[in-house]
Scaffold this motif. Structure first.
Motif, PDB file in Angstrom:
ATOM      1  N   ASP A 130      48.775  32.515  37.272  1.00  0.00           N
ATOM      2  CA  ASP A 130      50.134  32.448  36.741  1.00  0.00           C
ATOM      3  C   ASP A 130      50.193  32.593  35.227  1.00  0.00           C
ATOM      4  N   VAL A 131      49.021  32.631  34.566  1.00  0.00           N
ATOM      5  CA  VAL A 131      49.035  32.960  33.135  1.00  0.00           C
ATOM      6  C   VAL A 131      49.582  34.371  32.932  1.00  0.00           C
ATOM      7  N   PHE A 132      49.679  35.125  34.015  1.00  0.00           N
ATOM      8  CA  PHE A 132      50.248  36.472  33.969  1.00  0.00           C
ATOM      9  C   PHE A 132      51.592  36.481  33.258  1.00  0.00           C
ATOM     10  N   PHE A 133      52.439  35.485  33.528  1.00  0.00           N
ATOM     11  CA  PHE A 133      53.814  35.527  33.010  1.00  0.00           C
ATOM     12  C   PHE A 133      53.878  35.326  31.498  1.00  0.00           C
ATOM     13  N   PRO A 134      53.275  34.278  30.911  1.00  0.00           N
ATOM     14  CA  PRO A 134      53.340  34.184  29.448  1.00  0.00           C
ATOM     15  C   PRO A 134      52.598  35.310  28.738  1.00  0.00           C
ATOM     16  N   VAL A 379      44.264  39.877  39.968  1.00  0.00           N
ATOM     17  CA  VAL A 379      43.943  41.159  39.340  1.00  0.00           C
ATOM     18  C   VAL A 379      44.982  41.502  38.269  1.00  0.00           C
ATOM     19  N   MET A 380      46.257  41.268  38.551  1.00  0.00           N
ATOM     20  CA  MET A 380      47.304  41.551  37.567  1.00  0.00           C
ATOM     21  C   MET A 380      47.134  40.675  36.333  1.00  0.00           C
ATOM     22  N   ALA A 381      46.745  39.408  36.542  1.00  0.00           N
ATOM     23  CA  ALA A 381      46.525  38.508  35.405  1.00  0.00           C
ATOM     24  C   ALA A 381      45.343  38.967  34.565  1.00  0.00           C
ATOM     25  N   VAL A 382      44.297  39.428  35.216  1.00  0.00           N
ATOM     26  CA  VAL A 382      43.113  39.906  34.486  1.00  0.00           C
ATOM     27  C   VAL A 382      43.470  41.136  33.645  1.00  0.00           C
ATOM     28  N   ILE A 383      44.254  42.045  34.208  1.00  0.00           N
ATOM     29  CA  ILE A 383      44.627  43.260  33.465  1.00  0.00           C
ATOM     30  C   ILE A 383      45.434  42.915  32.221  1.00  0.00           C
ATOM     31  N   ILE A 384      46.448  42.053  32.380  1.00  0.00           N
ATOM     32  CA  ILE A 384      47.289  41.734  31.216  1.00  0.00           C
ATOM     33  C   ILE A 384      46.510  40.907  30.208  1.00  0.00           C
ATOM     34  N   ALA A 385      45.545  40.100  30.659  1.00  0.00           N
ATOM     35  CA  ALA A 385      44.699  39.352  29.726  1.00  0.00           C
ATOM     36  C   ALA A 385      43.802  40.297  28.940  1.00  0.00           C
ATOM     37  N   ALA A 386      43.263  41.321  29.612  1.00  0.00           N
ATOM     38  CA  ALA A 386      42.403  42.302  28.930  1.00  0.00           C
ATOM     39  C   ALA A 386      43.187  43.088  27.880  1.00  0.00           C
ATOM     40  N   ALA A 387      44.482  43.255  28.094  1.00  0.00           N
ATOM     41  CA  ALA A 387      45.319  44.015  27.158  1.00  0.00           C
ATOM     42  C   ALA A 387      45.854  43.162  26.020  1.00  0.00           C
ATOM     43  N   LEU A 388      45.581  41.847  26.040  1.00  0.00           N
ATOM     44  CA  LEU A 388      46.211  40.937  25.083  1.00  0.00           C
ATOM     45  C   LEU A 388      45.880  41.293  23.635  1.00  0.00           C
TER      46      LEU A 388
END
Length: 587
Positions: A130-134, A379-388
């Motif tokens: 759920d870290v995906f959202f922030p 997987v979606m959370a990992v992608i957005i974290a990698a793009a941070l």
């Protein structure tokens, strides 16, 4: 799988997830919010930018036709609701144009928190995914939406659509008056937030009416049915009103054709991951389109398997995702010419695309089997974290441009630069489609009202911008030939008509030989008043005839030489002792 088996799976999963997941999720949310606030404190300036200037006249009481202005177009957008909110924020903050930035940061942080809570309610527990959202909503790649007041118009529109998505996720039946009222208010407000909100009204209004018809068949609350149907009809009427007197902006270039529109739509879809996805947009599109296609397949499959209440929810989210797909196509068509011309997507569009990813995330939480319910969001959370980090760095580029432009204006205010010079010098940065006299008029309104950084402006008499003589002398005992290396207003190249004879350019700076009289070297420049001349001196020959290359760039002071041009203010620079000693050694 029947509902009891699914419930057992969820209970087992809940027991297997450590409690620290919730701490991590909320910790990331807090860090992202704190980072946004730190960037606000570092970069935010109380000076209007671009469309912010349109608020000056109505806020200071200088708009003769307020209601006409409120409904008027800004490009293809009618934005009466955001304009009213921005004026209210200015009133509350005593005219601080940073108030809209804080509103955007706070409400987007609340939206991220609401989505985290929704995910927890669906699943029954918080999961680290759920870290995906922030990470999606609050990263610095969203810079324009976070740190530009006017972007409140986009932010409010998308937040309303996001709340409607949360209703579909948490209260899909809309069988309570309070839920029907919330959905109805959203529908009524969306066409008042511009074309971005308007594009969601037709399908969502139809879905509202379908929900009302479903309640009517079930003999539900008359109030609920009335709210759902009434909102659909009224929102449709407001949408039609939007186009009364609508004028297509003549400055928008025509659509360049099918292929550029398809490419623009594909890029818009991947923009939801942030600007970091654009350089490799083809690969990012495969990922994004694959996720969306799998989600559509999941929903269509569930329509055959689910019972009536869950099927109704699946149809509602399917309608929402279809609306996002149409929105993506519309953005591709409407912005293709701009993207083809400029070769980039402005950061303000990041948030518009992110809603598709939010809907995909929720679909897998609600309808996915346990394994996929865990893995797809992760997987979606990992992608957005990698793009941070890339997103953050790309956002800072916009921030640096903004800060540098604002610092230049603040320096001119502190120097007592006449208002007409400020308007002429900074018009391109502040609002490039206005003329300097328009900017000057609004600056005077702000000064008279005592608000923004222009409250401290010294309104000296308007000064002519005709060139005047600026004499610069350089005293360097032991030197025989000196070259003046210079630029203007932050080392920009001066116009050719300002260049003295024998001046050469290398594309970066200008080089002008100085006239010598013993050890004194002089130059007269013809430049407009209040121009900042940035310069250094290059000694190329000594009195003994020796060729040297000694640069005097004012390094003892830690900066280059700078002079603001004023009438009758000659400048004399003495070479520092270290350079005089160096020249003496060559005799």
């Amino acid at each position: 799988m029947n509902s009891s088996a699914a419930l057992n799976e969820r209970q087992v999963a809940r027991q297997s997830v450590p409690g620290w997941h919730a701490w991590v999720v909320w910790g990331v949310w807090a860090i992202m919010l704190l980072t946004a606030l730190v960037l606000f404190l570092r970069f935010g300036r109380n000076i209007p930018l671009a469309e912010d200037w349109q608020l000056v006249a109505p806020f200071t009481g200088n708009e003769p036709n307020f209601w006409q202005w409120l409904w008027s177009q800004n490009n293809e957008h009618r934005v009466p609701l955001p304009r009213l909110i921005m004026l209210a924020l200015l009133a509350i903050s005593h005219g601080d144009f940073r108030s809209g930035m804080l509103f955007n940061i706070a409400t987007l942080a609340l939206l991220a928190a609401a989505m985290m809570l929704a995910a927890r309610r669906i699943r029954g527990y918080s999961h680290i995914a759920d870290v995906f959202f922030p990470l999606l909503i609050l990263h610095a790649g969203n810079w324009e939406n976070l740190f530009w007041t006017w972007q409140l118009s986009f932010v409010v529109s998308i937040e309303l659509v996001a709340v409607y998505l949360l209703i579909l996720v948490l209260r899909p039946a809309m069988d309570r008056p309070i839920v029907a009222l919330a959905a109805g208010v959203i529908l009524l407000l969306l066409p008042l937030t511009g074309a971005t909100g308007l594009l969601f009204v037709p399908l969502l209004a139809i879905w509202n009416a379908v929900c009302g018809w479903r309640q009517w068949r079930k003999k539900g609350s008359a109030l609920t049915i009335g709210l759902l149907w009434g909102a659909s009809v009224t929102a449709g009427m407001v949408t039609l009103l939007y186009f009364v007197g609508y004028v297509h902006p003549p400055w928008n270039p025509p659509n360049p054709g099918l292929l550029p529109s398809i490419v623009a739509a594909m890029q818009f879809l991947v923009l939801g991951w942030g600007p970091a996805a654009i350089p490799g947009w083809a690969v990012a599109f495969i990922v994004s389109a694959g996720l969306v296609a799998l989600t559509f397949g999941l929903l269509l499959l569930q329509l055959r398997r689910l019972n009536e209440p869950n099927r109704h929810q699946a149809i509602g989210i399917l309608v929402f995702l279809s609306n996002m797909a149409l929105f993506t196509v519309a953005m591709g068509y409407g912005r293709a010419a701009h993207i083809q011309r400029d070769n980039f997507w402005p950061l303000r569009y990041v948030l518009l695309s992110a809603l598709t990813l939010c809907a995909v995330y929720f679909c897998w939480l609600i309808f996915g089997r346990l394994r996929w319910q865990m893995w797809i969001p992760t997987v979606m959370a990992v992608i957005i974290a990698a793009a941070l980090v890339p997103n953050h760095l790309l956002g800072l580029r916009w921030g640096d441009w903004y800060r540098d432009g604002m610092l230049a204006i603040e320096n001119d205010i502190a120097a007592g630069t006449p208002v007409n010079i400020i308007a002429e010098r900074h018009q391109e940065f502040l609002i490039h489609w206005w003329e300097p006299p328009q900017v000057e008029a609004k600056i005077r309104m702000l000064h008279a009202a005592g608000i923004s950084e222009f409250a401290d402006l010294t309104l000296s008499e308007t000064m002519s911008t005709d060139p005047i003589v600026q004499k610069i002398s350089y005293h360097a005992p032991g030197a025989a030939a000196v070259i003046f290396i210079w630029g203007i207003n932050g080392w920009q190249l001066p116009p050719e008509e300002w260049l003295p004879l024998d001046t050469t350019l290398d594309g970066v700076v200008a080089y002008t030989p100085l006239q010598s009289a013993e050890s004194l070297f002089e130059l007269e420049l013809m430049v407009p008043p209040f121009t900042q001349i940035d310069y250094a001196f290059q000694i190329v020959r000594t009195e003994s005839g020796a060729a040297v290359d000694i640069l005097d760039a004012n390094r003892p002071a830690g900066q280059d030489y700078h002079t603001v041009v004023l009438p009758d203010t000659p400048v004399t620079i003495n070479a520092p002792p270290a350079i005089v000693e160096q020249l003496a050694e060559t005799r």
